[in-house]
Design an enzyme around this catalytic site. Structure first.
Site: not given
Ligand code: RIB
Length: 316
Positions: A16, A44, A48, A185, A214-216, A246, A276
């Protein structure tokens, strides 16, 4: 960094263009708020994760993706190419490139709405030949039946199938049977396993050989062939959590493709994801492999575990 004796990571999924507006907070339902600047970033979940596998993970990485015949596709292609990802692009004739509208709060949290566009045109037969592929990494921003068919084909071919079950969706049992490693998550885990019991009970109920939750900022917890692994988070000053999950997924799978032990792979993925969060943009925020090395050689303090997690750790 690419070791020719290691298998290729194939990511099949979404790409995306993210339209990101920064604001004091994310709006409540029905609320309009005034944000500040707007910027676009390649995003996306699939793309990612591919960038993370290649750049943060140093793995030979390919991606199957679908893009529209429009200008929004260009920065996405450029970002994947710059990271060294080999692309199999389906060019959709009647659908535009997928876009995501991201409200990024000053707390670094976000709210995201995706218009999937070309991502919906991917089909089972578009999966490229799997020769040389060790890991197939999937998400749920492309049609569920298609993702399930890719998982089944890869499983049949002896490829390790990794599913990041995001965005959250209920999954048919036969889909999960083809999955070797599931990454979720806490919300996604509750949807798939039900709310009863602690995290470990929920992970066990899924019947998948390896599950990572995953826990942030608190890190992650994994069930690997019955054993629990706990990886605390690293304390960083977060500005943008978009794509942090991601980055985690791509880095984890890259590390596993390099045959690192699961606990080491979780530590690298947690470190890459923390880094990140300190930068803007999903793919723009993915750190390089040597940045992750440097971070881990002098890591910041571990984030404190919540009382509930400490209680679980004591039980296990
Ligand atoms: O996980 C983050 C992503 O979720 C963003 O980059 C957005 O495009 C959505 O797909």
């Amino acid at each position: 960094m690419n070791d020719p004796s290691c298998g290729t990571v194939l990511v099949a999924g979404s790409a995306n263009l993210d339209f990101v507006v920064r604001a004091a907070h994310v709006p409540a339902p029905g609320q309009t708020i005034l944000g500040r600047d707007m910027a676009t970033f390649p995003g996306g979940k699939g793309a990612n994760q591919a960038v993370a596998a290649a750049r943060a993970g140093g793995a030979a990485t390919r991606m199957l993706l679908a893009l529209g015949n429009d200008a929004f596709a260009d920065p996405i292609e450029a970002s994947l190419r710059a990271a060294g990802v080999r692309m199999d692009i389906l060019r959709a004739k009647n659908e535009p490139t997928g876009v995501a509208f991201v409200c990024l709060a000053d707390s670094a949290e976000n709210a995201i709405t995706v218009a999937p566009g070309a991502n919906t045109t991917l089909r089972p037969e578009h999966l490229p030949p799997l020769a040389g592929v060790s890991h197939l990494l999937l998400q749920l921003e492309t049609p569920l039946a298609v993702v399930s068919a890719w998982a089944a084909a890869a499983h049949e071919a002896g490829v390790t199938v990794v599913l990041n079950a995001a965005p959250a969706a209920a999954l048919p049992a036969d889909f999960l049977e083809a999955v070797d490693i599931l990454i979720v998550n806490e919300g996604e885990l509750a949807l798939l396993a039900g709310p009863e019991g602690d995290l470990d009970n929920r992970m066990r109920r899924l019947g998948v050989a390896m599950v990572v939750v995953t826990l942030g900022a608190r890190g992650c917890r994994a069930l690997v062939h019955g054993d629990v692994i706990v990886q605390p988070g690293f304390a960083v000053d977060a500005v943008d959590t978009t794509g942090a999950g991601d980055t985690f997924c791509g880095t984890l799978v890259a590390a596993l493709s390099h045959r690192l032990p699961f606990d080491t792979a979780l530590q690298r993925a947690t470190a890459a994801s923390a880094l990140a969060c300190t930068r803007l943009g999903a793919q723009a925020g993915v750190p390089a492999h040597d940045e992750v090395d440097r971070f881990l050689s002098a890591p910041p303090p571990l984030a404190p575990l919540s009382a509930a997690l400490v209680a679980q750790d004591i039980q296990t």
